[in-house]
Design a protein around this motif. Sequence first.
Motif, PDB file in Angstrom:
ATOM      1  N   LEU A 221       0.813  -1.222   0.000  1.00  0.00           N
ATOM      2  CA  LEU A 221       0.000   0.000   0.000  1.00  0.00           C
ATOM      3  C   LEU A 221       0.848   1.273   0.000  1.00  0.00           C
ATOM      4  O   LEU A 221       0.310   2.381  -0.036  1.00  0.00           O
ATOM      5  CB  LEU A 221      -0.924   0.008   1.225  1.00  0.00           C
ATOM      6  N   ASN A 222       2.165   1.103   0.065  1.00  0.00           N
ATOM      7  CA  ASN A 222       3.093   2.236   0.039  1.00  0.00           C
ATOM      8  C   ASN A 222       2.863   3.204   1.208  1.00  0.00           C
ATOM      9  O   ASN A 222       2.896   4.425   1.041  1.00  0.00           O
ATOM     10  CB  ASN A 222       2.972   2.993  -1.293  1.00  0.00           C
ATOM     11  N   VAL A 223       2.619   2.651   2.383  1.00  0.00           N
ATOM     12  CA  VAL A 223       2.414   3.488   3.572  1.00  0.00           C
ATOM     13  C   VAL A 223       3.469   3.192   4.647  1.00  0.00           C
ATOM     14  O   VAL A 223       3.426   3.778   5.728  1.00  0.00           O
ATOM     15  CB  VAL A 223       1.011   3.269   4.178  1.00  0.00           C
ATOM     16  N   LEU A 224       4.414   2.308   4.334  1.00  0.00           N
ATOM     17  CA  LEU A 224       5.409   1.903   5.323  1.00  0.00           C
ATOM     18  C   LEU A 224       6.766   2.564   5.092  1.00  0.00           C
ATOM     19  O   LEU A 224       7.159   2.832   3.958  1.00  0.00           O
ATOM     20  CB  LEU A 224       5.605   0.383   5.297  1.00  0.00           C
ATOM     21  N   TYR A 225       7.467   2.802   6.191  1.00  0.00           N
ATOM     22  CA  TYR A 225       8.857   3.253   6.121  1.00  0.00           C
ATOM     23  C   TYR A 225       9.811   2.058   6.085  1.00  0.00           C
ATOM     24  O   TYR A 225      11.002   2.229   5.826  1.00  0.00           O
ATOM     25  CB  TYR A 225       9.205   4.110   7.343  1.00  0.00           C
ATOM     26  N   ASN A 226       9.297   0.866   6.351  1.00  0.00           N
ATOM     27  CA  ASN A 226      10.145  -0.325   6.385  1.00  0.00           C
ATOM     28  C   ASN A 226      10.864  -0.528   5.058  1.00  0.00           C
ATOM     29  O   ASN A 226      10.256  -0.442   3.988  1.00  0.00           O
ATOM     30  CB  ASN A 226       9.307  -1.565   6.696  1.00  0.00           C
ATOM     31  N   LEU A 227      12.162  -0.821   5.133  1.00  0.00           N
ATOM     32  CA  LEU A 227      12.961  -1.051   3.933  1.00  0.00           C
ATOM     33  C   LEU A 227      12.837  -2.491   3.449  1.00  0.00           C
ATOM     34  O   LEU A 227      13.041  -2.769   2.270  1.00  0.00           O
ATOM     35  CB  LEU A 227      14.434  -0.741   4.230  1.00  0.00           C
ATOM     36  N   ASN A 228      12.530  -3.389   4.355  1.00  0.00           N
ATOM     37  CA  ASN A 228      12.484  -4.816   4.044  1.00  0.00           C
ATOM     38  C   ASN A 228      11.067  -5.356   4.236  1.00  0.00           C
ATOM     39  O   ASN A 228      10.477  -5.167   5.293  1.00  0.00           O
ATOM     40  CB  ASN A 228      13.457  -5.561   4.969  1.00  0.00           C
ATOM     41  N   PRO A 229      10.502  -6.020   3.231  1.00  0.00           N
ATOM     42  CA  PRO A 229       9.147  -6.570   3.362  1.00  0.00           C
ATOM     43  C   PRO A 229       9.082  -7.833   4.211  1.00  0.00           C
ATOM     44  O   PRO A 229       8.015  -8.383   4.437  1.00  0.00           O
ATOM     45  CB  PRO A 229       8.759  -6.875   1.911  1.00  0.00           C
TER      46      PRO A 229
END
Length: 210
Positions: free
Chosen positions: A87-95
């Motif tokens: 959803l492109n709402v995360l700052y996480n670099l790794n899924p």
Amino acid sequence: MIESCSGIYRIKNLSDNKFYIGSAKNLKLRWFDHRKLLRKNAHFNFHLQRAWNLHGESSFEFECIEFCEFEKLIEREQNYLDKYYHLNVLYNLNPTACSQAGMLHNQDTKLKISTALKGRVVTDEHRLALSISWHKSDKCKKQNEEARKKASLSKLGKKESIETRVKKSIAHTGKKQKPHTEETKRKISETKRNKKNVNLIKGDIYAEPS
């Protein structure tokens, strides 16, 4: 109030509603660690650090979104990453959820992590943030202290050659010395005075009677 227990958390940017998902054995301690790095501009997640610098600390909140047992942290964190990553709402670099608590991954999880990291480009900014974070860590300080002790012990009883002394003298030629503090000046003065007194005593001892 943030609890000192295990669970899944998120660090949410109230300005644009983006957030960082993570898991922790101790939520209260983890938030303390995140803030410490962010305030020093040394956080390992450069997306989160950039947003923190742009919007300010007051724009972020830390909240627990699920309390769970320690053994299920990675599983539950992965559930949230799968839910929000596309959803492109995360700052996480790794899924893929990664353990930082010494937990062992199964082969399926290892494959997911490996696939996610392949082809990933680490920017100079990210490398710098990682480097700063490492050098400020307690582990780095401990290693540096141990290295200094080993170096000091290795020099015990060794005398420098004349050639080494000359090289050091040349290297320091022209360099401006830092001014001594008042405490250092006092110690130097006392040392010189003590040496002078010792020399006077020796002179009295070895002087021939008139």
